[in-house]
Design an enzyme around this catalytic site. Structure first.
Site, short mmCIF file in Angstrom:
data_model
loop_
_atom_site.label_atom_id
_atom_site.label_comp_id
_atom_site.label_asym_id
_atom_site.label_seq_id
_atom_site.Cartn_x
_atom_site.Cartn_y
_atom_site.Cartn_z
N GLU A 79 109.17 39.21 59.43
CA GLU A 79 109.81 40.52 59.52
C GLU A 79 111.01 40.47 60.47
O GLU A 79 111.11 41.22 61.43
CB GLU A 79 108.82 41.62 59.92
CG GLU A 79 109.24 42.97 59.40
CD GLU A 79 108.18 44.06 59.54
OE1 GLU A 79 108.49 45.19 59.14
OE2 GLU A 79 107.07 43.78 60.03
N ASP B 128 101.86 36.90 59.07
CA ASP B 128 101.23 38.19 58.90
C ASP B 128 100.71 38.27 57.46
O ASP B 128 101.48 38.42 56.53
CB ASP B 128 102.25 39.30 59.18
CG ASP B 128 101.70 40.69 59.02
OD1 ASP B 128 100.51 40.82 58.65
OD2 ASP B 128 102.45 41.65 59.25
N TYR C 44 105.00 35.94 55.13
CA TYR C 44 104.84 37.37 55.36
C TYR C 44 104.35 38.01 54.07
O TYR C 44 105.13 38.29 53.16
CB TYR C 44 106.18 37.97 55.82
CG TYR C 44 106.14 39.46 56.11
CD1 TYR C 44 105.00 40.08 56.61
CD2 TYR C 44 107.27 40.24 55.88
CE1 TYR C 44 104.99 41.43 56.88
CE2 TYR C 44 107.27 41.60 56.17
CZ TYR C 44 106.13 42.19 56.66
OH TYR C 44 106.11 43.53 56.94
N ASP D 213 105.08 45.33 67.61
CA ASP D 213 103.76 45.94 67.43
C ASP D 213 102.71 44.88 67.12
O ASP D 213 101.51 45.18 67.10
CB ASP D 213 103.79 47.03 66.36
CG ASP D 213 104.39 46.56 65.04
OD1 ASP D 213 104.97 45.46 64.98
OD2 ASP D 213 104.29 47.33 64.05
N HIS D 214 103.16 43.64 66.91
CA HIS D 214 102.27 42.48 66.80
C HIS D 214 102.37 41.65 68.09
O HIS D 214 103.35 41.75 68.83
CB HIS D 214 102.67 41.58 65.65
CG HIS D 214 102.50 42.18 64.30
ND1 HIS D 214 101.56 41.75 63.39
CD2 HIS D 214 103.18 43.19 63.66
CE1 HIS D 214 101.65 42.45 62.28
NE2 HIS D 214 102.63 43.33 62.42
N ASN E 110 108.80 42.43 63.88
CA ASN E 110 109.19 43.81 63.56
C ASN E 110 110.66 44.04 63.94
O ASN E 110 111.01 45.03 64.58
CB ASN E 110 108.27 44.81 64.28
CG ASN E 110 108.43 46.22 63.74
OD1 ASN E 110 108.96 46.43 62.66
ND2 ASN E 110 107.97 47.20 64.51
N ASN F 289 104.98 38.28 64.05
CA ASN F 289 105.72 39.29 63.30
C ASN F 289 106.54 40.06 64.32
O ASN F 289 106.01 40.78 65.16
CB ASN F 289 104.76 40.23 62.55
CG ASN F 289 105.50 41.31 61.78
OD1 ASN F 289 106.45 41.91 62.28
ND2 ASN F 289 105.07 41.58 60.55
N ASN G 255 98.50 40.61 56.53
CA ASN G 255 98.26 42.03 56.26
C ASN G 255 96.87 42.32 55.72
O ASN G 255 96.68 43.28 54.96
CB ASN G 255 99.34 42.59 55.32
CG ASN G 255 100.50 43.20 56.11
OD1 ASN G 255 100.29 44.03 56.99
ND2 ASN G 255 101.71 42.78 55.79
#
Length: 255
Positions: free
Chosen positions: A35, A148, A108, A245-246, A9, A7, A150
């Site tokens: 993402e 991802d 995602y 952030d991943h 971001n 991911n 989640n």
């Protein structure tokens, strides 16, 4: 066979942080990105189409939001953009490429952390996916669904599990859904085939020095069909550099 999932971001932000400088060092056969947060006309730099790969993007209709990508060393037999479900497809969350008996998918799943409306959408996605995953698990093809999801599956999959039991991403019903996916539905969490260890996370909040303290969540997966379970040879979460952030989730499979 090496497959990387990340991911990003924001794929342009990941590029600025060195992702496309790092990628050639990995000799990956397939790369799944989630993402992307970009429309295809915004990706004019050749870096977004790495040499040696066939590159595919499925963008969200909303600019700067969601979107997935898939890179392959081999020309696919077929590429499928979305599921034919408008509510999901308009956010650019599913991209599938077929290669003989193998299908590689960049997925995602939505987050439900921002507001209840998004959590309800996440629940609808879970309801939609469960029978679909069961169908895939039984159709005789090999599948790798990277991305991802989640959801952290078990207590081992996030640092502060006690404090997060009422939060989206670790709700009892979400965890029970993954119990079904990795149980009766028949799919496999490929990472846990070879790595049973704690403190193995793929996402860290940008708050409170979570990265520095390794206060993370494992919410990125390679979900594979049973035929690939015994072909998993190794797994790595790349944390030597930080592109998002991943962290990139890297798995090696026997050919």
């Amino acid at each position: 066979m090496r497959i990387i999932s990340l991911n990003a971001n924001g794929i342009r932000a990941a590029a600025r942080k060195g992702f496309f400088d790092w990628l050639p060092t990995q000799n990956a056969d397939f790369v799944c990105i989630q993402e992307t947060k970009a429309q295809l006309p915004q990706l004019l730099d050749r870096a977004f189409f790495p040499a040696g790969y066939h590159c595919f993007y499925h963008d969200a209709q909303k600019k700067g939001y969601s979107g997935v990508a898939l890179y392959s060393r081999v020309q696919p037999d077929q590429v499928t953009y979305g599921l034919g479900w408008d509510e999901f497809d308009c956010e650019g969350r599913w991209l599938r490429a077929d290669f003989g008996n193998l299908s590689v998918i960049s997925l995602y799943l939505p987050s439900g952390t921002s507001k209840d409306e998004r959590q309800q959408f996440k629940v609808r996605c879970m309801d939609h996916f469960k029978p679909m995953l069961a169908e895939l698990a039984g159709d005789g093809r090999d599948y790798v669904i990277c991305g991802d999801w989640n959801i952290a599956h078990k207590e081992i999959d996030l640092k502060n599990w006690k404090a997060n039991q009422k939060n989206s991403g670790f709700l009892p019903e979400e965890r029970a859904w993954l119990d079904e996916v990795f149980g009766p539905v028949g799919m496999v969490d490929a990472f846990r085939v070879v790595d049973p260890n704690p403190d193995r996370y793929t996402w860290w909040s940008n708050r409170g020095r979570a990265w520095d303290k390794n206060v993370g969540w494992r919410i990125d997966y390679h979900v594979v069909s049973q035929g690939l379970k015994d072909r998993v040879r190794g797994a790595e979460i790349y944390v030597e550099g930080r592109f998002s952030d991943h962290a990139p989730l890297i798995l090696d499979y026997a050919d």
